[in-house]
Design an enzyme around this catalytic site. Structure first.
Site, PDB file in Angstrom:
ATOM      1  N   GLY A 167       0.827  -1.195   0.000  1.00  0.00           N
ATOM      2  CA  GLY A 167       0.000   0.000   0.000  1.00  0.00           C
ATOM      3  C   GLY A 167       0.865   1.250   0.000  1.00  0.00           C
ATOM      4  N   HIS A 220      -2.737   0.547   8.598  1.00  0.00           N
ATOM      5  CA  HIS A 220      -1.400   1.123   8.395  1.00  0.00           C
ATOM      6  C   HIS A 220      -1.496   2.372   7.498  1.00  0.00           C
ATOM      7  CE1 HIS A 220       3.076   0.808   7.693  1.00  0.00           C
ATOM      8  NE2 HIS A 220       2.702   1.583   6.693  1.00  0.00           N
ATOM      9  N   GLU A 221      -2.239   2.238   6.392  1.00  0.00           N
ATOM     10  CA  GLU A 221      -2.345   3.367   5.451  1.00  0.00           C
ATOM     11  C   GLU A 221      -3.168   4.507   6.055  1.00  0.00           C
ATOM     12  OE1 GLU A 221      -0.298   3.317   3.154  1.00  0.00           O
ATOM     13  OE2 GLU A 221       0.131   1.174   3.219  1.00  0.00           O
ATOM     14  N   GLN A 254       3.025   9.916   1.642  1.00  0.00           N
ATOM     15  CA  GLN A 254       4.288   9.242   1.321  1.00  0.00           C
ATOM     16  C   GLN A 254       4.854   9.657  -0.033  1.00  0.00           C
ATOM     17  OE1 GLN A 254       2.666   5.120   2.300  1.00  0.00           O
ATOM     18  NE2 GLN A 254       4.810   4.936   2.867  1.00  0.00           N
ATOM     19  N   CYS A 256       7.314  -0.379   6.102  1.00  0.00           N
ATOM     20  CA  CYS A 256       6.755   0.840   5.513  1.00  0.00           C
ATOM     21  C   CYS A 256       7.702   1.317   4.422  1.00  0.00           C
ATOM     22  CB  CYS A 256       6.606   1.913   6.594  1.00  0.00           C
ATOM     23  SG  CYS A 256       5.902   3.443   5.968  1.00  0.00           S
ATOM     24  N   LEU A 257       7.153   1.662   3.265  1.00  0.00           N
ATOM     25  CA  LEU A 257       8.004   2.086   2.147  1.00  0.00           C
ATOM     26  C   LEU A 257       8.767   3.368   2.470  1.00  0.00           C
ATOM     27  CD1 LEU A 257       5.674   1.368  -0.923  1.00  0.00           C
ATOM     28  CD2 LEU A 257       7.542  -0.033  -0.012  1.00  0.00           C
ATOM     29  N   HIS A 287      -1.116   6.741   8.102  1.00  0.00           N
ATOM     30  CA  HIS A 287      -0.352   7.736   7.333  1.00  0.00           C
ATOM     31  C   HIS A 287      -1.157   9.023   7.141  1.00  0.00           C
ATOM     32  CE1 HIS A 287       3.400   5.850   6.226  1.00  0.00           C
ATOM     33  NE2 HIS A 287       2.796   4.755   5.814  1.00  0.00           N
TER      34      HIS A 287
HETATM   35 NI    NI Z   1       3.741   2.932   5.483  1.00  0.00          NI
END
Ligand code: NI
Length: 180
Positions: free
Chosen positions: A51, A141-142, A56, A99-100, A145
């Protein structure tokens, strides 16, 4: 105002302040929003993530995309969630997350197992989904953000210690990049 700015070039890394900001609602559903969603899906796939949320990519708006295989089996294409609202239920489950925006960090996060999510799609059409498995985890998680919350904010003392050096290096890299 409120249309989406230029196309993001890359994924923003910890500790960029945009990641800690509460994102504002998407108000305009135009071609620029569609182009942003397509670009976010591209960046998510290049990075092999499950995701990716708009903060991000440096855009403080309430939307995220998730990869197809993280979604309902009958709809294996990537999905977009705009202006989502979530309701949490069920037991708290511990699960390891990455996490990216924090590539080398893994954190065990406790979250409720069940999620009901209400959102609109890229055209502003409302929809609602429920899950109590991996997808519920990704949504939470998203959604975090969009609230300016990262897995580093949910670390146990043990994870904090284990990731201390990596996070410190990321902060130093960010400071150096900011000075250039
Ligand atoms: Ni993340």
């Amino acid at each position: 105002m409120n249309t989406i700015p230029a196309q993001p070039a890359k994924i923003v890394l910890y500790p960029d302040p945009v990641l800690a900001r509460r994102a504002g609602p998407v108000e305009v559903f135009d071609e620029q929003l569609q182009a942003l969603v397509e670009r976010m899906i591209e960046l998510m796939r290049d990075a092999q993530g499950a995701g990716l949320a708009a903060p991000q990519v440096g855009i403080s708006r309430r939307l995220f995309v998730i990869e197809g295989d993280a979604g309902p089996v009958e709809t294996p294409q990537p999905m977009v969630f705009v202006n989502p609202e979530i309701e949490l239920g069920g037991d708290l489950i511990s699960f390891e997350e990455g996490c990216l925006s924090i590539p080398d960090v893994r954190v065990t996060v406790r979250r409720p197992q069940a999620v009901r999510i209400k959102a609109v799609d890229v055209h502003g059409e409302p929809f609602e989904l429920e899950d109590d498995d991996f997808l519920a985890r990704v949504w939470q998680h998203e959604y975090d953000h969009l609230e300016g919350v990262l897995i580093t904010d949910r670390m146990s003392p043990r994870d904090r210690l284990a990731n201390r050096r990596t996070l410190k290096e990321m902060r130093l890299d960010f400071e150096q990049d900011s000075e250039q």
